[in-house]
Design a protein around this motif. Sequence first.
Motif, PDB file in Angstrom:
ATOM      1  N   ASP A   1     -15.259  -6.717  12.799  1.00 25.65           N
ATOM      2  CA  ASP A   1     -15.701  -6.137  11.527  1.00 25.65           C
ATOM      3  C   ASP A   1     -14.556  -5.827  10.570  1.00 25.65           C
ATOM      4  OD1 ASP A   1     -18.220  -6.252  12.626  1.00 25.65           O
ATOM      5  OD2 ASP A   1     -18.243  -4.157  13.233  1.00 25.65           O
ATOM      6  N   SER A   2     -13.419  -6.503  10.746  1.00 25.54           N
ATOM      7  CA  SER A   2     -12.274  -6.232   9.865  1.00 25.54           C
ATOM      8  C   SER A   2     -11.464  -7.510   9.674  1.00 25.54           C
ATOM      9  CB  SER A   2     -11.389  -5.137  10.468  1.00 25.54           C
ATOM     10  OG  SER A   2     -10.222  -4.955   9.701  1.00 25.54           O
ATOM     11  N   GLY A   3     -11.074  -7.783   8.436  1.00 25.35           N
ATOM     12  CA  GLY A   3     -10.235  -8.943   8.170  1.00 25.35           C
ATOM     13  C   GLY A   3     -10.915 -10.257   8.475  1.00 25.35           C
TER      14      GLY A   3
ATOM     15  N   VAL B   1     -12.368 -12.319   6.197  1.00 21.09           N
ATOM     16  CA  VAL B   1     -12.459 -13.161   5.007  1.00 21.09           C
ATOM     17  C   VAL B   1     -11.091 -13.762   4.706  1.00 21.09           C
ATOM     18  CG1 VAL B   1     -12.974 -13.205   2.540  1.00 21.09           C
ATOM     19  CG2 VAL B   1     -14.353 -11.783   4.069  1.00 21.09           C
ATOM     20  N   PHE B   2     -11.073 -15.057   4.368  1.00 20.92           N
ATOM     21  CA  PHE B   2      -9.818 -15.688   3.944  1.00 20.92           C
ATOM     22  C   PHE B   2      -9.365 -15.103   2.607  1.00 20.92           C
ATOM     23  CE2 PHE B   2     -10.799 -19.084   6.987  1.00 20.92           C
ATOM     24  CZ  PHE B   2      -9.532 -19.419   7.437  1.00 20.92           C
ATOM     25  N   PRO B   3      -8.024 -15.086   2.396  1.00 22.67           N
ATOM     26  CA  PRO B   3      -6.928 -15.502   3.265  1.00 22.67           C
ATOM     27  C   PRO B   3      -6.578 -14.422   4.298  1.00 22.67           C
ATOM     28  CG  PRO B   3      -6.045 -14.713   1.198  1.00 22.67           C
ATOM     29  CD  PRO B   3      -7.542 -14.664   1.057  1.00 22.67           C
ATOM     30  N   HIS B   4      -5.814 -14.849   5.328  1.00 28.01           N
ATOM     31  CA  HIS B   4      -5.399 -13.944   6.391  1.00 28.01           C
ATOM     32  C   HIS B   4      -3.871 -13.812   6.364  1.00 28.01           C
ATOM     33  CE1 HIS B   4      -9.439 -13.937   8.030  1.00 28.01           C
ATOM     34  NE2 HIS B   4      -9.425 -15.265   8.097  1.00 28.01           N
ATOM     35  N   PRO B   5      -3.356 -12.733   5.816  1.00 29.22           N
ATOM     36  CA  PRO B   5      -1.897 -12.584   5.708  1.00 29.22           C
ATOM     37  C   PRO B   5      -1.268 -12.183   7.036  1.00 29.22           C
ATOM     38  CG  PRO B   5      -2.984 -10.655   4.801  1.00 29.22           C
ATOM     39  CD  PRO B   5      -4.078 -11.615   5.161  1.00 29.22           C
ATOM     40  N   MET B   6      -0.053 -12.672   7.266  1.00 31.18           N
ATOM     41  CA  MET B   6       0.744 -12.250   8.417  1.00 31.18           C
ATOM     42  C   MET B   6       1.475 -10.959   8.059  1.00 31.18           C
ATOM     43  SD  MET B   6       0.609 -14.411  11.015  1.00 31.18           S
ATOM     44  CE  MET B   6       2.183 -14.380  11.893  1.00 31.18           C
ATOM     45  N   PRO B   7       1.816 -10.137   9.048  1.00 33.41           N
ATOM     46  CA  PRO B   7       2.614  -8.933   8.756  1.00 33.41           C
ATOM     47  C   PRO B   7       3.944  -9.289   8.112  1.00 33.41           C
ATOM     48  CG  PRO B   7       1.706  -8.840  10.977  1.00 33.41           C
ATOM     49  CD  PRO B   7       1.456 -10.230  10.470  1.00 33.41           C
TER      50      PRO B   7
ATOM     51  N   GLY C   1     -11.055 -18.632  18.307  1.00 34.72           N
ATOM     52  CA  GLY C   1     -12.444 -18.741  18.713  1.00 34.72           C
ATOM     53  C   GLY C   1     -12.997 -17.425  19.226  1.00 34.72           C
ATOM     54  N   HIS C   2     -12.197 -16.675  19.986  1.00 33.12           N
ATOM     55  CA  HIS C   2     -12.639 -15.362  20.453  1.00 33.12           C
ATOM     56  C   HIS C   2     -12.850 -14.413  19.271  1.00 33.12           C
ATOM     57  CE1 HIS C   2     -12.694 -15.611  24.748  1.00 33.12           C
ATOM     58  NE2 HIS C   2     -11.445 -16.026  24.845  1.00 33.12           N
ATOM     59  N   ARG C   3     -11.908 -14.400  18.355  1.00 29.91           N
ATOM     60  CA  ARG C   3     -11.939 -13.410  17.273  1.00 29.91           C
ATOM     61  C   ARG C   3     -13.022 -13.722  16.247  1.00 29.91           C
ATOM     62  NH1 ARG C   3      -8.988  -9.377  14.935  1.00 29.91           N
ATOM     63  NH2 ARG C   3      -7.532  -9.395  16.671  1.00 29.91           N
ATOM     64  N   TYR C   4     -13.194 -15.007  15.915  1.00 29.60           N
ATOM     65  CA  TYR C   4     -14.095 -15.355  14.817  1.00 29.60           C
ATOM     66  C   TYR C   4     -15.350 -16.118  15.266  1.00 29.60           C
ATOM     67  CZ  TYR C   4      -9.944 -14.145  12.102  1.00 29.60           C
ATOM     68  OH  TYR C   4      -8.859 -13.494  11.574  1.00 29.60           O
ATOM     69  N   GLY C   5     -15.334 -16.674  16.456  1.00 29.80           N
ATOM     70  CA  GLY C   5     -16.497 -17.397  16.957  1.00 29.80           C
ATOM     71  C   GLY C   5     -16.458 -18.882  16.644  1.00 29.80           C
TER      72      GLY C   5
END
Length: 554
Positions: A241-243, A245-251, A304-308
């Motif tokens: 339930d967090s993060g 949506v694209f884009p996905h920034p790296m730290p 796949g685990h995180r987003y399906g």
Amino acid sequence: MNRFVQAARVAAAALLAGGAPGVAQRAPGPARAAAAERALAAAPAPRLIVFITVDQMRGEYIDRWAAQYTGGLARLRRGGAVFTDAFQDHAVTETAPGHATVLSGREPWKTGIVRNDAGVQDPQVSQVGSPGPGASPFRFRGSVLMDWLRAADPLSRGLSVSRKDRGAILPMGRAQQQVFWYEARTGDFVTSTYYADTLASWVRALNERHLPQGYAGKVWTLVLPPGAYTEPDSVPVESRDSGFVFPHPMPADPAAAAAWLPETPFMDEVTIAAALSGLEALRLGAGDHTDLLAVSLSATDYIGHRYGPDSREIHDQILRLDRLLGGFIDSVYARMDSSRVVFALTADHGVSPYPEVRAPSPAQAAAAHVDLAPLARRFQQSLAARGVAASAFQFSGEGVLLVDRRAFARAGVRADSVIGAFAADARAVPGVRRVDLGADLPRADTLHDPVARRWLHMIPPDLPIALAVTLQPGHVWGRLAIAMHGQPSDIDAHVPIVFYGPWFRPGRYPGFVRVVDVAPTLAEIAGVRPTEPIDGRVLRQALREPATAAAAQQ
């Protein structure tokens, strides 16, 4: 029970000999065997076998977005032997059991690797290159392709790299070759004292490049315009339930970026860089023998685990994998004669959709989480009052009940009665498809009952499994907020198998095959033989005739 399990396996092999589900290949007659030996002698062996395991790659992914493939997957589909009905034919479809099958030609009942929790963890060795828990193949039983190559020619060498320790270790079995995996806490590739006391100089040089830290501040964006993706980009159940949506920034912090790297496609890029560094430093494929490069790519599993499996993220990851493999194949060919290289690709398991996300199949529409731990605890509490320790009645997260019958006997409690009661209660739990008693599995119809066959392929003779619980397709164990795998259903068991090189006839090959068939097929073209009985068979339908293969290498 164990004596009957062995007999059931032998009977199944006799019934299904010749390549049907669940069996080893029937031994050829003398004339056919002699012809096979002559064919092996006539066909030049590969100098390098490149074996790629894509962690959690469903069998459908090889075709699902094919119109958008432009790199390695496009090349493999177009010029390779693609087996469309390939399976990991065992019950607990997890990373460790799957990686133990890929180059051993044997199911988990022979490799001894039956679940992740009893995979490569080894307290008697320590990690080399960075502080951390040790890992080794000490639980692995038997041999792998690397052993067969070295038995034929001791000069053959192997290198295995992965993000995961089990992904790097298990394809090499107990062979003490060069094996390295990624330590996310430091951003380094490491090994263990099972293999060496110090890191190889080329690995130290690789680590000093700080490739993972270089991704700090980078952003994972779509490789194609948003309109090229049919999947919605706003599914709150994804990514806890967090993060989602694209884009996905790296730290922005380099150390944090190195730790986060496995959750992104960039992990595969770093793993391929490690594989190419080792290939060049060790000069694999440069001699007159056959070398082995095993690469396990883990980013698909984490994503796949995180987003399906129905997410925009996994779609983009597979597109990136396609492009990455294209560059990898070109890089290997730039280093050596392409006519002496064979590529093989498969996966350790598939994955089920998020139960909270309605899947395309009606059979999965009502999928849910299933948890039998409360039921098991109630039985343990009742047994404790009768003098049976909780450790004598253990239900694992993989759907297996382990029972110490001697402990039951000492307490004067009939184990079979308790097992039967637990089975009856488990069958009444929503989402449970079936409960098989260990004593009943050997009598199952393994030709027509793939679930029973996969459980039989899972259980070593010395493992005291009292019963096995199988869920409905799409249902998952536990309450973890991630997409899961681990069941004997086709959703989790269907994987790709592709061979690419002049020894293979390009085309699509329907019909049931298994991942345990990969190692004997590669051994066949390398001109070597397994050093022990195996479960797999040579996939001869995809092999060129020796003269044709030789011509293709010109």
